[in-house]
Design a protein around this motif. Structure first.
Motif, mmCIF file in Angstrom:
data_model
loop_
_atom_site.group_PDB
_atom_site.id
_atom_site.type_symbol
_atom_site.label_atom_id
_atom_site.label_comp_id
_atom_site.label_asym_id
_atom_site.label_seq_id
_atom_site.Cartn_x
_atom_site.Cartn_y
_atom_site.Cartn_z
ATOM 1 N N GLN A 166 0.854 -1.280 0.151
ATOM 2 C CA GLN A 166 0.124 0.090 -0.160
ATOM 3 C C GLN A 166 0.933 1.176 -0.037
ATOM 4 N N SER A 167 1.858 1.093 0.712
ATOM 5 C CA SER A 167 2.902 2.422 0.837
ATOM 6 C C SER A 167 3.513 2.755 -0.535
ATOM 7 N N GLU B 118 11.146 7.120 -16.018
ATOM 8 C CA GLU B 118 11.813 6.225 -15.594
ATOM 9 C C GLU B 118 11.849 5.966 -14.104
ATOM 10 N N GLU B 119 11.344 7.170 -13.461
ATOM 11 C CA GLU B 119 10.995 7.032 -11.706
ATOM 12 C C GLU B 119 9.699 6.312 -11.662
ATOM 13 N N ILE B 120 8.687 6.686 -12.465
ATOM 14 C CA ILE B 120 7.341 5.881 -12.262
ATOM 15 C C ILE B 120 7.558 4.545 -12.855
ATOM 16 N N SER C 196 3.132 5.859 -3.154
ATOM 17 C CA SER C 196 4.196 6.678 -3.562
ATOM 18 C C SER C 196 3.931 6.649 -5.123
ATOM 19 N N LEU C 197 3.566 5.509 -5.577
ATOM 20 C CA LEU C 197 3.439 5.615 -7.286
ATOM 21 C C LEU C 197 2.425 6.702 -7.642
ATOM 22 N N GLU C 198 1.324 6.474 -6.908
ATOM 23 C CA GLU C 198 0.221 7.463 -7.097
ATOM 24 C C GLU C 198 0.645 8.923 -7.059
#
Length: 340
Positions: free
Chosen positions: A244-245, A261-263, A249-251
């Motif tokens: 979930q964490s 690249e980070e996504i 962070s992705l959201e």
């Protein structure tokens, strides 16, 4: 030859496979307590030495000091008691030495597990729930050479931990076998030669000693299985929180329009955590099933013992070992190939 079954507490780890979490928690008896018990046995031997001396002096009384039929009888009995007490003294000394030696085995095992944990942490491996967890099995397709090198280094560190764990386990078991051998030699304890009262059970006969050992072993296995199930449930909850964490962070990266690249890297992390969570849920369900089965076996063994002690015969049957149905979609990962 007496057959000895040892290390029931780690029965599940007999099948420890490369790629499994490696236990690094010491849960055996404290070495200092074992050492103190060995010392107490040897002190008891020193007290028996006084009786040995007393019987020896009595058996060697001269005719000038004590003569007659009563004196001869006393000397004969004292000589027999001297031989018996000398045997008890020697057995206590040997048993005390064996217990002290086993305390050293446990002490080395505890220190080895502490060093194993420290080594894993120094190499950056994940250590939680008193276990060293293996690295992720796969890398995302777009992984850089640096990421691939780090992944390979993690697996080599895990391999070193795995081999060290096997060596520690084998050394402790060898020490346990030596202690059991000493128990049989000095204390006359032979589990397979129990001469206790026989209790009829249909066409078969079982001994109280066998029933007591079976009940104790089944109870211990039930406790261990329940502990394993609880640990598996805790692992699932921890992975759910981590997933979930990672999703949060992705959201945030997507909303902030971070570089692709980070996504992508964060999405790969989410996928890896999700796969780990799926596997952990399967392990938790299996652990709960094992715990229920072990508890049922422990209850049955306790009822058998209670019935035998009350003189009520019960059926004695062999239980068939449960094996899970093969999963057609499961393909074991060949991690040795990845290590070269």
């Amino acid at each position: 030859m007496t057959r000895i079954a040892v290390d029931r507490i780690e029965t599940q780890q007999d099948a420890l496979q490369f790629g499994d979490p490696i236990g690094c928690h010491y849960h055996w008896a404290e070495p200092d307590k074992v050492d103190a018990y060995g010392d107490s046995v040897r002190r008891l031997a020193a007290k028996v030495e006084l009786a040995v001396d007393g019987f020896e002096r009595t058996s060697t009384l001269s005719e000038d000091v004590f003569a007659g039929e009563a004196a001869d009888t006393l000397r004969d009995r004292a000589a027999k008691r001297h031989e018996e007490s000398a045997g008890v003294r020697d057995n206590l000394r040997g048993l005390g030495r064996a217990i002290n030696a086993y305390s050293d085995v446990l002490r080395r095992h505890r220190e080895g597990l502490e060093q194993l944990r420290a080594f894993a942490e120094s190499k950056g491996l994940e250590v939680r729930d008193n276990r060293i967890w293996p690295p992720v099995e796969t890398l995302p397709g777009g992984a850089t050479q640096k990421q691939a090198d780090a992944w390979e280094s993690d697996w080599k560190a895990y391999q070193a931990c795995f081999e060290a764990k096997i060596e520690l386990r084998d050394a402790r078991r060898a020490g346990t076998r030596e202690l059991i051998k000493a128990l049989g030699e000095y204390a006359g304890v032979h589990p397979d030669k129990d001469r206790a009262k026989l209790v009829a059970a249909n066409a078969n006969q079982v001994t109280f000693g066998e029933l007591r050992r079976e009940a104790a072993e089944e109870a211990l296995e039930a406790v261990q299985a329940n502990d394993a199930a609880e640990a598996a449930r805790s692992t699932v909850e921890a992975l759910k929180r981590r997933e979930q964490s990672a999703l949060d962070s992705l959201e945030r990266l997507v909303i902030a329009e971070a570089p692709p690249e980070e996504i992508q890297a964060q999405a790969a992390k989410v996928q890896a955590l999700h796969r780990e969570l799926v596997d952990a849920r399967v392990e938790a369900r299996d652990a709960e099933a094992v715990a229920e089965r072990e508890q049922a076996q422990a209850n049955r063994a306790a009822r058998n013992l209670e019935a035998a002690e009350q003189g009520r015969p019960r059926l004695v049957a062999e239980t068939v070992a449960w094996q899970p149905a093969p999963d057609k979609d499961f393909e074991p990962a060949d991690l040795k190939d990845r290590l070269g």
